[in-house]
Enzyme design. Structure first.
Site, PDB file in Angstrom:
ATOM      1  N   HIS A  87      32.856  31.652  22.260  1.00 55.00           N
ATOM      2  CA  HIS A  87      32.707  33.067  21.909  1.00 55.00           C
ATOM      3  C   HIS A  87      31.604  33.287  20.875  1.00 55.00           C
ATOM      4  O   HIS A  87      31.142  34.404  20.704  1.00 55.00           O
ATOM      5  CB  HIS A  87      34.049  33.700  21.505  1.00 55.00           C
ATOM      6  CG  HIS A  87      34.534  33.413  20.119  1.00 55.00           C
ATOM      7  ND1 HIS A  87      35.453  32.436  19.824  1.00 55.00           N
ATOM      8  CD2 HIS A  87      34.242  33.995  18.938  1.00 55.00           C
ATOM      9  CE1 HIS A  87      35.712  32.435  18.535  1.00 55.00           C
ATOM     10  NE2 HIS A  87      34.994  33.371  17.961  1.00 55.00           N
ATOM     11  N   ASP A 223      37.477  26.780  23.933  1.00 55.99           N
ATOM     12  CA  ASP A 223      36.509  27.712  23.347  1.00 55.99           C
ATOM     13  C   ASP A 223      35.344  26.962  22.679  1.00 55.99           C
ATOM     14  O   ASP A 223      35.223  26.940  21.460  1.00 55.99           O
ATOM     15  CB  ASP A 223      37.238  28.612  22.337  1.00 55.99           C
ATOM     16  CG  ASP A 223      36.421  29.831  21.942  1.00 55.99           C
ATOM     17  OD1 ASP A 223      35.211  29.861  22.233  1.00 55.99           O
ATOM     18  OD2 ASP A 223      36.986  30.746  21.325  1.00 55.99           O
ATOM     19  N   SER A 654      34.948  30.598  12.868  1.00 54.67           N
ATOM     20  CA  SER A 654      34.848  30.237  14.269  1.00 54.67           C
ATOM     21  C   SER A 654      33.731  29.236  14.446  1.00 54.67           C
ATOM     22  O   SER A 654      32.636  29.424  13.905  1.00 54.67           O
ATOM     23  CB  SER A 654      34.541  31.457  15.122  1.00 54.67           C
ATOM     24  OG  SER A 654      35.726  32.101  15.441  1.00 54.67           O
TER      25      SER A 654
HETATM   26  N1  ARG Z   1      40.200  35.986  17.720  1.00 53.83           N
HETATM   27  C1  ARG Z   1      39.000  35.211  17.689  1.00 53.83           C
HETATM   28  C2  ARG Z   1      38.061  35.759  16.619  1.00 53.83           C
HETATM   29  O1  ARG Z   1      38.435  36.538  15.818  1.00 53.83           O
HETATM   30  C3  ARG Z   1      38.350  35.105  19.030  1.00 53.83           C
HETATM   31  C4  ARG Z   1      37.688  36.352  19.523  1.00 53.83           C
HETATM   32  C5  ARG Z   1      36.965  36.218  20.835  1.00 53.83           C
HETATM   33  N2  ARG Z   1      37.848  36.239  21.982  1.00 53.83           N
HETATM   34  C6  ARG Z   1      38.364  37.370  22.593  1.00 53.83           C
HETATM   35  N3  ARG Z   1      39.175  37.246  23.591  1.00 53.83           N
HETATM   36  N4  ARG Z   1      38.056  38.603  22.210  1.00 53.83           N
HETATM   37  O2  ARG Z   1      36.888  35.889  16.649  1.00 53.83           O
HETATM   38  N1  GLU Z   2      37.734  34.001  15.974  1.00 54.51           N
HETATM   39  C1  GLU Z   2      37.374  34.119  14.588  1.00 54.51           C
HETATM   40  C2  GLU Z   2      35.864  34.061  14.376  1.00 54.51           C
HETATM   41  O1  GLU Z   2      35.110  34.464  15.223  1.00 54.51           O
HETATM   42  C3  GLU Z   2      38.099  33.074  13.843  1.00 54.51           C
HETATM   43  C4  GLU Z   2      39.469  33.496  13.813  1.00 54.51           C
HETATM   44  C5  GLU Z   2      39.852  33.998  12.469  1.00 54.51           C
HETATM   45  O2  GLU Z   2      39.582  35.178  12.143  1.00 54.51           O
HETATM   46  O3  GLU Z   2      40.404  33.172  11.764  1.00 54.51           O
HETATM   47  O4  GLU Z   2      35.388  33.725  13.312  1.00 54.51           O
END
Ligand code: ARG
Ligand code: GLU
Length: 726
Positions: A87, A223, A654
């Site tokens: 991502h 991921d 991330s």
């Molecule tokens: N929760 C993760 C973050 O905050 C992954 C986000 C990307 N994935 C998604 N399905 N939107 O960035």
């Molecule tokens: N998915 C998050 C990012 O893009 C990390 C998840 C979190 O917020 O801890 O940094």
């Protein structure tokens, strides 16, 4: 005697502080680990020294860590191979994709270096050195002066100091404030600019589970994506050139092939974005009770509308999926944050801390200057509550959840360019926009936007504090008995920028004709009046409170550090390089339920829904699973997929490496568990867990699924002796 006494006190304080440390909590500065954390990290099982993690004298772990856009990445081979999340690479992979070569859908693997694909605009920033500049930045400030005076002096000092920081020609430097302006550190950086895509799994692996599984444990998302840093002949940063060479890092992370078990030490090294751990109760209450509910309600509605259209039509699905994912990501996080605060009684905890703070301040004359700090903070929080609510209402309703605002902004830029820089500039800008205009509207449908606009308008109008709704809207809506749909339709019908065709005709106009056309453009007039009102009646009026809060939070932070000398303080995340550490462990999210710390490929098969856009599984992966063709990547006959630990991470982490006790890569951080997303304002070891892909799943996909074994050959695989299971 005095000497001994002093030592006894220190020993005593030390013991209390050890008891108060909650392994897991903390986002630490790498250059301070020696004094602050080394001992605790070793007591949790770490076999390294602080110097192995951060050193200015020799290659250390920090030399393998690079900021990658808003994410983190790490070097995993001596030839500059760079690992990050799928991502995080998403936008670059999307840019390189076309209908014939859809790397998002099908994945991509360069067979050799010549096939690696340059990603325009992508950089990787390493930290050469961190310096504590607190003393020189705070030169000339004292506790008697007004905060505004203090700020001015600091600003001036920074301007003087910045150019004097020692650095090489290829390095840059910046200074950041820590602890709300109580400490200042400089970061000397090296930024590489030729970064190329090496490989990425298809979305059905890299984004498996998509939004349904986002923030959720148990998780089965692979991921990750892989890039390579290229450098000039001197191994220094260079603009893209086919003659550039793979970068030779000062350090690259070996990869742990034996995995983790419950209780194992882990650390996450990266660039966490923003946390607010030291808010008082009122600060947290406002987020949880005022701001989050507004944002959640407006996004709830948006997502329902989008989902309806995306399910009905494949083209819509493709157009809106990135938009949907972005809106859903924060929406889901806020819901989890509120639930977590409630579950862990976060507000009561903050209340208790405020009470203890007040007690200590009142009983010690040395702290008299802190006496009113909490009541002043609360006063300004209360005064700004309606303003903050309105800011969220406006931003979520008219800006963030709809794309139409981007097109208003284009028109605004055109008009301003003429006013500020003249008609030549205007024409250049206009012609540039005209060339790409189809691209701008590619993922946009007028009818969907209109529907969202009208629905959000109603929530806005019913919820936003009445005195902060701009008068034009009140008058016009009242005149048609609050018919939100009719009103929205009249705005859209008259507008020049609601679809690509109208915008194209509009961009053919000369400046005077444009201005004339805008006189009857109700959507334009709506946004113009709205923005004027936001500036004059919201931002200007709330700024005194915002500034007061920011100043008071500095003093409150200083006070906390003085009033609780037994506590170890870590600075809130601010997108600078940090270390967090904890242990592999499951958790109990509610009474009667308990999660394990690890998942396996078997779980992908359990979740598999053939043809589904979130849970489909590539045929090749099914074959490997059915034949149990796992190579050397299995653990007890199964492919390990993801694991969780009590590392205190946040957005920006991330792509950060999860590192074992010896400094090897054991996983790749990519998310947190939903129940614990409140760790940004209130970390709680009981339910806060970060989610990592197991390094062996990454290697399994690279080797067995993608057939890119040549990449594995570049890496250093290690087999640290497995600890006996407890
Ligand atoms: N929760 C993760 C973050 O905050 C992954 C986000 C990307 N994935 C998604 N399905 N939107 O960035
Ligand atoms: N998915 C998050 C990012 O893009 C990390 C998840 C979190 O917020 O801890 O940094």
């Amino acid at each position: 005697m005095k000497f001994i006494f002093k030592h006894l006190i220190f020993a005593f304080i030390y013991i209390i502080s050890l008891n108060l440390i909650h392994a897991g909590e903390g986002i630490w500065l790498p250059l301070l680990l020696k004094g602050m954390n080394e001992q605790e990290m070793q007591s949790l099982g770490m076999k390294m020294s602080a110097e192995d993690i951060y050193s200015v004298n020799k290659g250390s772990l920090k030399d393998a860590i690079a900021q990658f856009g808003g994410c983190t990445s790490e070097v995993i081979s001596t030839q500059g191979l760079l690992l990050t999340n799928h991502h995080c690479g998403y936008g670059y992979i999307q840019n390189l994709s076309s209908v014939e070569n859809n790397y998002l859908k099908d994945g991509f693997w360069a067979k050799n270096k010549a096939e690696e694909k340059y990603c325009a605009g992508l950089t990787a920033m390493f930290i050469s050195r961190i310096e504590d500049l607190t003393t020189s930045v705070l030169q000339g400030v004292n506790s008697q002066m007004k905060e505004s005076e203090r700020r001015a002096i600091i600003e001036k000092n920074i301007q003087t100091i910045l150019p004097t920081i020692k650095k090489q020609k290829h390095e840059d430097a910046f200074i950041r404030s820590f602890f709300n302006g109580n400490q200042y550190f400089a970061f000397i950086t090296i930024t590489y600019k030729d970064i190329r895509l090496v490989g990425t799994p298809p979305e059905s692996i890299g984004k498996f589970g998509s939004d349904t599984d986002n923030w959720v444990w148990p998780r089965h998302t692979g991921d990750f994506s892989i890039f390579r840093i290229y450098a000039g002949a001197d191994n220094l940063p260079a603009d893209y050139s086919p003659t550039n060479k793979p970068f030779t890092p000062k350090h690259s992370l070996p990869i742990n092939m034996t995995g983790v078990n419950d209780g194992d030490f882990t650390m996450v090294f990266g660039f966490p974005g923003r946390t607010n751990e030291y808010l008082n109760r009122e600060g947290v209450r406002q987020i949880v009770e005022v701001q989050n509910p507004i944002r959640i309600a407006l996004r709830d509605k948006t997502l329902k509308i989008l989902d309806k259209h995306m399910r009905a039509d494949v083209k819509t699905k493709i157009q809106y999926s990135a938009q949907y994912a972005t809106i859903a990501n924060a929406w889901k996080k806020w819901i989890g944050e509120n639930q977590g605060i409630k579950f862990t009684k976060g507000l009561d905890k903050k209340q208790n801390q405020d009470v203890e703070f007040t007690k200590r301040v009142n009983s010690n004359p040395n702290f008299s200057m802190y006496k009113n700090i909490l009541s002043q903070l609360d006063h300004h929080y209360k005064e700004s509550e309606n303003f903050n609510a309105a800011k969220d209402y406006y931003a979520e309703t008219f800006q963030r959840n709809i794309q139409i605002y981007n097109f208003y902004s284009i028109v605004k830029k055109l008009i301003t360019s003429n006013e500020k820089k003249g008609v030549k500039e205007f024409e250049t800008l206009r012609n540039n926009y005209a060339i790409d205009i189809d691209g701008y509207y590619q993922d946009y449908q007028e009818k969907i936007e209109e529907e969202i606009f009208a629905n959000l308008l109603q929530i806005f109008y019913e919820g936003c504090p009445k005195e902060l709704i701009f008068p034009k809207l009140k008058t016009e809506l009242s005149a048609i008995n609050l018919d939100y749909f009719k009103y929205t339709n009249s705005l859209f019908q008259s507008s020049n920028f609601v679809n690509a065709d109208k915008m194209k005709s509009f961009l053919k106009l000369e400046i005077n004709e444009m201005k004339k056309a805008l006189e009857d453009d109700q959507l334009w007039l709506f946004y113009e009046k709205m923005n004027e009102f936001i500036i004059s009646d919201i931002l200007e009026k709330s700024s005194q409170h915002d500034e007061a809060i920011s100043d008071l939070r500095r003093v409150h932070m200083e006070a906390l550090m003085n009033v609780f000398p037994e506590r170890k303080f870590y600075p809130d995340a601010n997108s600078t390089l940090r270390v967090t550490y904890g242990q592999v462990e499951g958790f109990s999210p509610k009474d009667g339920a308990c999660y394990n710390s690890k998942t396996y490929l078997d779980g992908v098969i359990e979740k598999y829904i053939p043809g589904d856009y979130e849970f489909d599984v590539p045929k090749k992966l099914l074959e490997l699973y059915n034949k149990k063709d796992y190579g050397r990547y299995a653990e007890n006959g199964k492919i390990p997929l993801a694991f969780i630990a009590s590392n205190h991470t946040t957005g920006g982490n991330s792509g950060s490496p999860a590192i074992d006790a010896y400094g090897n890569l054991i996983g790749l951080n990519f998310d947190r568990v939903w129940e614990g997303t409140m760790s940004d304002i209130n970390y709680d070891r009981s339910i806060c867990r970060n989610i990592m892909v197991d390094a062996r799943y990454i290697l399994f996909i690279v080797d067995k699924f993608a057939g890119a074994g040549h990449l594995i050959d570049e890496m250093k695989l290690v087999y640290p002796k497995k600890k006996k299971k407890k």
